[in-house]
Scaffold this active site. Structure first.
Site, mmCIF file in Angstrom:
data_model
loop_
_atom_site.group_PDB
_atom_site.id
_atom_site.type_symbol
_atom_site.label_atom_id
_atom_site.label_comp_id
_atom_site.label_asym_id
_atom_site.label_seq_id
_atom_site.Cartn_x
_atom_site.Cartn_y
_atom_site.Cartn_z
ATOM 1 N N PRO A 69 12.683 -60.278 -18.194
ATOM 2 C CA PRO A 69 12.925 -58.848 -18.415
ATOM 3 C C PRO A 69 11.764 -58.181 -19.141
ATOM 4 C CG PRO A 69 14.851 -60.153 -19.021
ATOM 5 C CD PRO A 69 13.745 -61.123 -18.766
ATOM 6 N N GLU A 70 11.473 -56.942 -18.776
ATOM 7 C CA GLU A 70 10.430 -56.188 -19.460
ATOM 8 C C GLU A 70 11.044 -55.418 -20.627
ATOM 9 O OE1 GLU A 70 7.202 -54.824 -17.409
ATOM 10 O OE2 GLU A 70 7.464 -56.155 -15.703
#
Length: 278
Positions: A2-3
């Site tokens: 995930p960013e």
């Protein structure tokens, strides 16, 4: 993985659901049982993100630190009809009345002191999604480095929260050769990319997806089919290797850079050549 926008959305969701409430904390899997017992029955004060790190605050300057890694998920269910029995390897479960959250598969889940939390933050670069971020800190590291800017943007000690998608897209939007050495950039180029990341990532927090194409390159404007990808969102180059660039039509390229797949358009992002070599 995930960013950063995903972690900020998660922090907001945890705070909205549990902030100011007494929570039951447990570790059905057992690996976090001792630490969960220390915050069980305590008020969850709130949650915040710094880059890809999540910190859930409890009284006494105690923080549950979570790093989702590649496979972690922290599912939050507000006002569920019923709180079900845990399913699968639930590392941490939080419950308050009819709301619950389950953490699975995280790379890190640990109870930290304030000093330990601050040490993680100190090792991290500025986060474009935080109001207290100082882009000059990242610039000071970039301007001193001969490493490619495409690698520096992914270095969490330089810049926190930017992952493979935002890296590829911001470089394309600024016509930047991903292999250009950091110490050849001008400060104005860096600040333009930083400001763009702030806008793009905040939109990601708002919508829950990554959209980076400008209005003139949307499917509606170009008369093209929308992107079909499990990551969602409209992008210029990320995971579009071999497909035509939305701007010039040249095939998008891919290569490995520092162990991660890099995507770029060799026409729009022309190879950087130092004036000293020209």
């Amino acid at each position: 993985m995930p960013e950063g926008h995903t972690l900020h959305r998660l922090a907001d969701e945890l705070t909205a659901t549990f902030g100011g409430r007494v929570v039951e904390a447990s570790s059905p899997q057992g690996r976090f049982a001792g630490s969960a017992a220390q915050v069980d029955g305590q008020v969850l004060l709130g949650a915040e993100a710094w880059g890809k790190h999540l910190f859930v605050a409890f009284p006494g300057d105690r923080f549950v630190h979570v790093h989702l890694g590649l496979y972690g998920k922290f599912d939050v269910h507000a006002d569920a009809p019923v709180v079900p029995e845990p399913v699968g390897q639930v590392r941490l479960r939080l419950v308050a009345d009819s709301s619950y959250a389950d953490l699975r598969g995280a790379t890190a889940c640990e109870l930290l002191t304030l000093a330990e939390r601050d040490a993680i933050v100190a090792r991290s670069g500025p986060d474009p999604l935080r109001d207290d971020a100082d882009p000059s800190v990242a610039w000071d590291r970039i301007r001193r480095s001969k490493a490619p800017i495409g690698g520096l943007l992914m270095d969490q000690s330089v810049l926190a929260g930017v992952g493979n998608v935002y890296r590829a897209e911001v470089l394309f939007r600024h016509r930047m050769d991903p292999y250009r050495p950091g110490n050849t950039l001008r400060v104005g180029q860096w600040r333009a990319m930083w400001d763009d990341l702030v806008v793009l990532m905040r939109e990601g927090v708002r919508t829950g997806r990554i959209d980076t194409v400008r209005d003139e390159h949307t499917p509606e404007a170009m008369g093209r089919p929308p992107r079909r990808d499990d990551h969602g969102g409209e992008v210029y180059v990320y995971r579009r290797n071999g497909m035509p660039c939305h701007v010039c039509g040249r095939a998008v390229r891919t290569a490995e850079l520092q162990g991660r797949n890099l995507f770029w358009c060799s026409h729009c992002q022309r190879r950087y050549r130092s004036r000293a070599l020209q």
